[in-house]
Design a protein around this motif. Sequence first.
Motif, short mmCIF file in Angstrom:
data_model
loop_
_atom_site.label_atom_id
_atom_site.label_comp_id
_atom_site.label_asym_id
_atom_site.label_seq_id
_atom_site.Cartn_x
_atom_site.Cartn_y
_atom_site.Cartn_z
N GLN A 174 0.92 -1.22 0.08
CA GLN A 174 0.08 -0.01 0.07
C GLN A 174 0.77 1.33 0.17
OE1 GLN A 174 -3.47 0.09 2.57
NE2 GLN A 174 -3.33 -2.16 3.02
N PRO A 175 0.47 2.28 -0.66
CA PRO A 175 1.29 3.59 -0.52
C PRO A 175 1.17 4.09 0.90
CG PRO A 175 -1.05 3.99 -1.65
CD PRO A 175 -0.77 2.42 -1.32
N ARG A 197 7.91 -2.87 2.58
CA ARG A 197 7.51 -3.97 1.52
C ARG A 197 6.30 -3.39 0.58
NH1 ARG A 197 5.77 -8.72 5.43
NH2 ARG A 197 5.18 -6.92 6.69
N ALA A 198 6.61 -2.36 -0.19
CA ALA A 198 5.59 -1.64 -0.98
C ALA A 198 5.31 -2.42 -2.01
CB ALA A 198 6.40 -0.44 -1.36
N GLY A 199 5.85 -3.36 -2.72
CA GLY A 199 5.36 -4.04 -3.84
C GLY A 199 5.34 -3.14 -5.20
N SER A 200 3.98 -3.15 -5.69
CA SER A 200 4.02 -2.27 -6.97
C SER A 200 3.57 -0.89 -6.46
CB SER A 200 2.92 -2.96 -7.79
OG SER A 200 1.61 -3.40 -7.27
N ALA A 201 3.36 -0.57 -5.33
CA ALA A 201 2.96 0.82 -4.86
C ALA A 201 3.93 1.58 -4.77
CB ALA A 201 1.71 0.46 -3.57
N SER A 202 3.76 3.00 -5.12
CA SER A 202 4.59 4.18 -4.71
C SER A 202 4.37 4.49 -3.27
CB SER A 202 4.68 5.05 -5.68
OG SER A 202 4.93 4.73 -6.92
N GLY A 222 10.81 -1.35 -3.12
CA GLY A 222 9.36 -2.13 -3.84
C GLY A 222 9.74 -1.80 -5.31
N ASP A 223 8.89 -1.96 -6.08
CA ASP A 223 8.91 -1.89 -7.68
C ASP A 223 8.58 -0.53 -8.17
OD1 ASP A 223 9.76 -4.66 -7.32
OD2 ASP A 223 7.51 -5.23 -7.71
N ALA A 224 8.05 0.37 -7.35
CA ALA A 224 7.76 1.64 -8.06
C ALA A 224 8.44 2.72 -7.82
CB ALA A 224 6.25 1.87 -7.71
N SER A 225 8.14 3.80 -7.25
CA SER A 225 8.81 5.09 -6.84
C SER A 225 8.59 5.21 -5.46
CB SER A 225 8.56 6.15 -7.62
OG SER A 225 8.82 5.97 -9.12
N GLY A 243 16.07 4.74 -1.96
CA GLY A 243 14.84 3.67 -2.64
C GLY A 243 15.86 2.54 -3.15
N ARG A 244 15.22 1.59 -2.89
CA ARG A 244 15.90 0.17 -3.40
C ARG A 244 14.53 -0.41 -4.49
NH1 ARG A 244 18.22 -4.14 0.34
NH2 ARG A 244 16.20 -4.25 1.20
N THR A 245 14.70 0.16 -5.70
CA THR A 245 14.00 -0.06 -6.61
C THR A 245 14.65 0.09 -8.12
OG1 THR A 245 11.84 0.66 -7.78
CG2 THR A 245 13.03 2.26 -6.55
N ARG A 246 13.92 -0.65 -9.43
CA ARG A 246 14.56 -0.43 -10.45
C ARG A 246 13.98 0.63 -11.04
NH1 ARG A 246 14.51 -6.35 -13.41
NH2 ARG A 246 15.70 -4.95 -15.06
N SER A 247 12.80 1.06 -10.60
CA SER A 247 12.25 2.52 -11.26
C SER A 247 12.91 3.68 -10.76
CB SER A 247 10.86 2.34 -10.84
OG SER A 247 10.13 1.34 -11.27
#
Length: 488
Positions: A174-175, A197-202, A222-225, A243-247
Amino acid sequence: MRRLGSFLALWAVLILGLASAAPDSAAASPDAKVDQQIRPCFGLLLQPNLSQGCKVNYAKRRPCARGYYRVRGRCVVGRYGYNYGYGYGYSDQGYGGGYGYGGYVSREINCDYAYPGQVSATIARLYDGDTLTLTSTNGGACVESLNITKAVTIVARNYSPSRNRPILIAPPDQPCIRIASGVQYVVLQGLGIEAGRAGSASCIVGRATEIALQNVTVRYDGDASAFDVGDSRIELASAVFIGRTRSAVVKATGTIMASDVEIAATAIGGAFETSNDSRLKDIRIVRLGDWTGSSRTRNSAGFVISGMNRQQLVSLDGLYVDGFSRGIYIGGGDETVLIRPVVRDSDWAVTVENANLRINDGELEAVDVGLYVASGIAYAGNNKIVGVMRSGIYADAGGQIRAVDNRIYARPEGCKALVSGFFDGELTCRPWFEAPELYRTPRDRARLDYDAYWPAGPVGPAPLAASAALAPPAALAGAPPPPPGAPR
């Protein structure tokens, strides 16, 4: 004497008889009725609002303010007039504290004892533009995803952000903060926010709003920003994003005003798309060491500007980028100005594509190319380009360069003849980024990862001290260019 006594007795009888007959005569006399109607009413000074005869029109009581109740003719806090922790409060002064007893809206929440959803519920009941204060006496955090639907200012009191002590934690997937479209403004001050543990949520999400962050630290995994706000007016001051993310860790579109901002990223630091004149000053972007040596490192980028229109000016003063394969990428826009940029440990320090760029007084450390213009025009003056192995300044077929007073120094063990201008595609040296599993410099071995990183001091560009090992000492001291024929 007897006559006098009889006369007094007769006089008394007459007086008593007239008194007893007065009511009847008054009721029967029209003159008496008129006299009663026009006679001044009793209590005229106390109740002057008389409209019909002596009838008093009492003024209606004003309703109590939100969160207050009328008890015994007076507005007090809470349903029964209690204000836990602060005594009584009156609506005329707007005082109050407590725990929301009887419908009262507390404007201060202690995150040590907050229940899930309390912050969002409190914001929904506040007035538009009100202020909410978060405290954390024992290091506790409010665990929830904030849903902001009105203008609000959220501040922290007696709290200082640290790596293991956030004041707001987002639930998994969740954001942290979701801002509804069209909210007038949102101000965040002095907060420590974390989405582990944001997952796909910024973490911070919003559209078509105005948002300001001051002394705010955001940690995101997570995977977003960590920050994704679009089509808005954005103001950042003394803010940190980790941030630890590829975005991109920070993704923003709109009018951007930023000062004293630090971004720590594993792949992409900041991606900006400005829609109006924007100013950024003292921006520091460093790469974390989590994915060093992987293909993600080879495709990393520190600062990216793209999608700009042709009627704006973007000024960047004191931009510092460390450890990304593509240090600074400028794509599109009317004009972008880089003043005193510092790029360290990159493959391509500055890349320009379909844009107009002015870069002055920069220090660019690159393995492959210092300044590369694929298309557009670049004006470069008084820049130091250090450690390159292919070309210091290079323009492709669609690019133009106007350069003056730039100094280029190759690695001592690098190419014997650097290519400048156009080339046929042959490489005189193999670029190091083709072997990402090898650490390029000792600084890569010392990079902190996401779990260990925390800003050590004030944000701002650091001097290019370590590049002294890659260039002659006289070069960094401002020595003239080497003589013709010598390796550059």
